[in-house]
Design a protein around this motif. Structure first.
Motif, PDB file in Angstrom:
ATOM      1  N   SER A 106       0.826  -1.205   0.000  1.00  0.00           N
ATOM      2  CA  SER A 106       0.000   0.000   0.000  1.00  0.00           C
ATOM      3  C   SER A 106       0.859   1.252   0.000  1.00  0.00           C
ATOM      4  N   ILE A 107       1.875   1.271   0.852  1.00  0.00           N
ATOM      5  CA  ILE A 107       2.729   2.451   0.946  1.00  0.00           C
ATOM      6  C   ILE A 107       3.458   2.700  -0.370  1.00  0.00           C
ATOM      7  N   ALA A 108       3.975   1.633  -0.974  1.00  0.00           N
ATOM      8  CA  ALA A 108       4.682   1.788  -2.248  1.00  0.00           C
ATOM      9  C   ALA A 108       3.746   2.313  -3.334  1.00  0.00           C
ATOM     10  N   ALA A 125       5.656  12.621  -1.042  1.00  0.00           N
ATOM     11  CA  ALA A 125       4.919  11.446  -1.498  1.00  0.00           C
ATOM     12  C   ALA A 125       4.997  10.318  -0.470  1.00  0.00           C
ATOM     13  N   ILE A 126       6.180  10.066   0.072  1.00  0.00           N
ATOM     14  CA  ILE A 126       6.334   9.020   1.087  1.00  0.00           C
ATOM     15  C   ILE A 126       5.589   9.390   2.354  1.00  0.00           C
ATOM     16  N   ALA A 130       2.652   7.192   4.028  1.00  0.00           N
ATOM     17  CA  ALA A 130       2.769   6.713   5.407  1.00  0.00           C
ATOM     18  C   ALA A 130       1.585   7.158   6.250  1.00  0.00           C
ATOM     19  N   CYS A 131       1.112   8.393   6.030  1.00  0.00           N
ATOM     20  CA  CYS A 131      -0.033   8.897   6.789  1.00  0.00           C
ATOM     21  C   CYS A 131      -1.300   8.103   6.490  1.00  0.00           C
ATOM     22  N   SER A 171       3.600   2.497  11.002  1.00  0.00           N
ATOM     23  CA  SER A 171       3.699   3.545   9.985  1.00  0.00           C
ATOM     24  C   SER A 171       4.784   4.557  10.314  1.00  0.00           C
ATOM     25  N   PHE A 172       5.167   4.605  11.587  1.00  0.00           N
ATOM     26  CA  PHE A 172       6.132   5.608  12.015  1.00  0.00           C
ATOM     27  C   PHE A 172       7.474   5.522  11.282  1.00  0.00           C
TER      28      PHE A 172
END
Length: 431
Positions: A106-108, A125-126, A130-131, A171-172
């Motif tokens: 999902s993050i990618a 974007a990252i 992450a959020c 996510s941190f």
């Protein structure tokens, strides 16, 4: 100023009463409490007495950060206390798949989408990815397991509850990665610093501190002092003490407090797993969580209606929101689940990864740590995704979970050899 304070206090009382009464009055409708809270906030935001609308300004970032932070850690404690299933590789297999497969995918995908659709640089974007990665423990109560020892812990509810408890902290590292990239021109060795401190140490400290604090406080609660254990008081606010102590102690040693709070709750349960006191602790945590959620979502609704949160809303932001909610999370969740899982349950786990207050907290936290490009677009994207997620999931989750429960009972009845109940007048098998 005193007049505004008195009016705000009265509005708060009205909102509390409405959010307690409205869901009961309309309990047969597929409407969740968060939807009512946002609707009330939007109405309040259009009045002349709108002190909470000030939270729509970026100048209120510290207030937003602290309020959402406290709400999330209380929700994490409640989520950990309600899980009856002991931690294990096989018993938590769905959780590990969601964390180890769905979350990185999902993050990618979200980072690539943010760069392409929203035209953001690598750091922004990252950060946005992450959020938006974690399933929110505050707003996902309708798809979570029931209170301790109630037996309502099917695979769908367990997977989403345990995922929400852990991926908020996991996510941190990606948030810190975005911050590290933002400072890359100042720190040549930023990658090693991020890997050793923000990934290895902070995760290790979060798990270790949470486990130790949960064990120590569990032993102190149930067994010390002898003959007068704290459990005899029946005071549910003990849960708040455990939450704050686990979080602050872990943050002081530069660990992830979100991880520590959830692990502390799990560890606390292992000391005396079947005691009735767990219900008292869970009920108190849930009440505090609901109160904080109600306040924040009313503020969110008011801020959306009058503030800066959606100032940069355009077709790019809308396209990105639909990309996240309709493609990324469902696809990543579906791919991470085993093929042996019933398809309807696999789909429910993949779809019902609600985004909420955790996303707002991460964005407020990170934008206070470093300067990111197009901050207004980041806020607009997060606000829109949270809003759509709350409304769509709030409308669909209750009927979907009821349908899954009925289907599960029907399958169990068939396996047990019991005849399936049919509506009166159904004569399809009669000659």
């Amino acid at each position: 100023m005193e007049r505004y304070y008195i009016i705000a206090l009265g509005l708060f009382g009205i909102v509390v009463l409405l959010t307690a009464w409205i869901p009961m009055a309309f309990r047969r409708l597929p409407l969740s409490l968060p939807i009512f809270c946002i609707a009330i906030g939007i109405l309040v935001g259009q009045t002349v007495f709108n002190p909470i609308g000030l939270l729509g300004s970026f100048d209120s970032r510290h207030i937003i950060e602290r309020m959402t932070e406290f709400t999330v850690i209380v929700a994490l404690m409640g989520a950990g206390l309600k899980i009856d299933r002991p931690v294990g590789l096989r018993s938590w297999a769905l959780t590990w798949r969601l964390l180890g497969v769905a979350m990185p995918l999902s993050i990618a995908a979200m980072a690539v989408g943010a760069s392409w659709i929203l035209e953001l640089g690598a750091a922004s974007a990252i950060l946005l990815a992450a959020c938006l990665a974690p399933t929110d423990p505050v707003l996902a109560s309708d798809v979570q397991v029931g209170p301790p020892q109630t037996g309502t812990e099917d695979e769908v509810r367990f997977a989403l509850t345990s995922e929400a408890g852990l991926n908020d902290g996991l996510s941190f590292p990606f948030v810190y990665l975005a911050i590290a990239i933002a400072f890359a021109h100042e720190e040549p060795d930023w990658f090693s610093h991020w890997l050793l401190l923000d990934v290895v140490w902070r995760l290790f400290a979060g798990v270790l501190m949470g486990w130790i604090i949960g064990k120590l406080l569990g032993f102190a609660t149930f067994y010390l002092p002898k003959g007068a254990a704290l459990v005899r008081t029946g005071d549910g606010f003990v849960a708040l003490g455990i939450t704050c102590l686990a979080y602050s102690s872990t943050e002081l040693v530069h660990g992830y407090g979100f991880v520590a709070v959830f692990v502390a709750a799990l560890s606390f349960r292992t000391v005396e797993r079947h005691h009735e006191f767990h219900k008292e602790l869970h009920d108190f945590s849930e009440q505090v969580e609901r109160l904080m959620m109600m306040v924040l979502l009313v503020c969110f609704g008011a801020a959306v209606s009058v503030g800066q949160l959606v100032d940069e809303l355009d077709w790019r932001v809308v396209s990105f929101a639909l990309f996240i909610l309709l493609i990324v999370r469902p696809a990543a969740g579906w791919l991470s689940m085993p093929s042996t899982l019933p398809q309807e349950e696999r789909a429910a786990i993949a779809i019902f990864g609600i985004r909420g207050l955790g996303s707002i907290y991460y964005l407020a936290f990170a934008t206070g740590m470093a300067n990111f490009e197009k901050v207004g677009r980041l806020w607009s994207a997060v606000a829109l995704i949270v809003l759509i997620s709350i409304v769509t999931h709030g409308l669909t989750v209750t009927p979907t979970m009821r349908w899954l429960d009925r289907r599960r009972k029907t399958v169990c009845s068939r396996k047990a050899g019991q005849p399936e109940l049919r509506p009166k007048g159904d004569q399809r098998d009669l000659p």
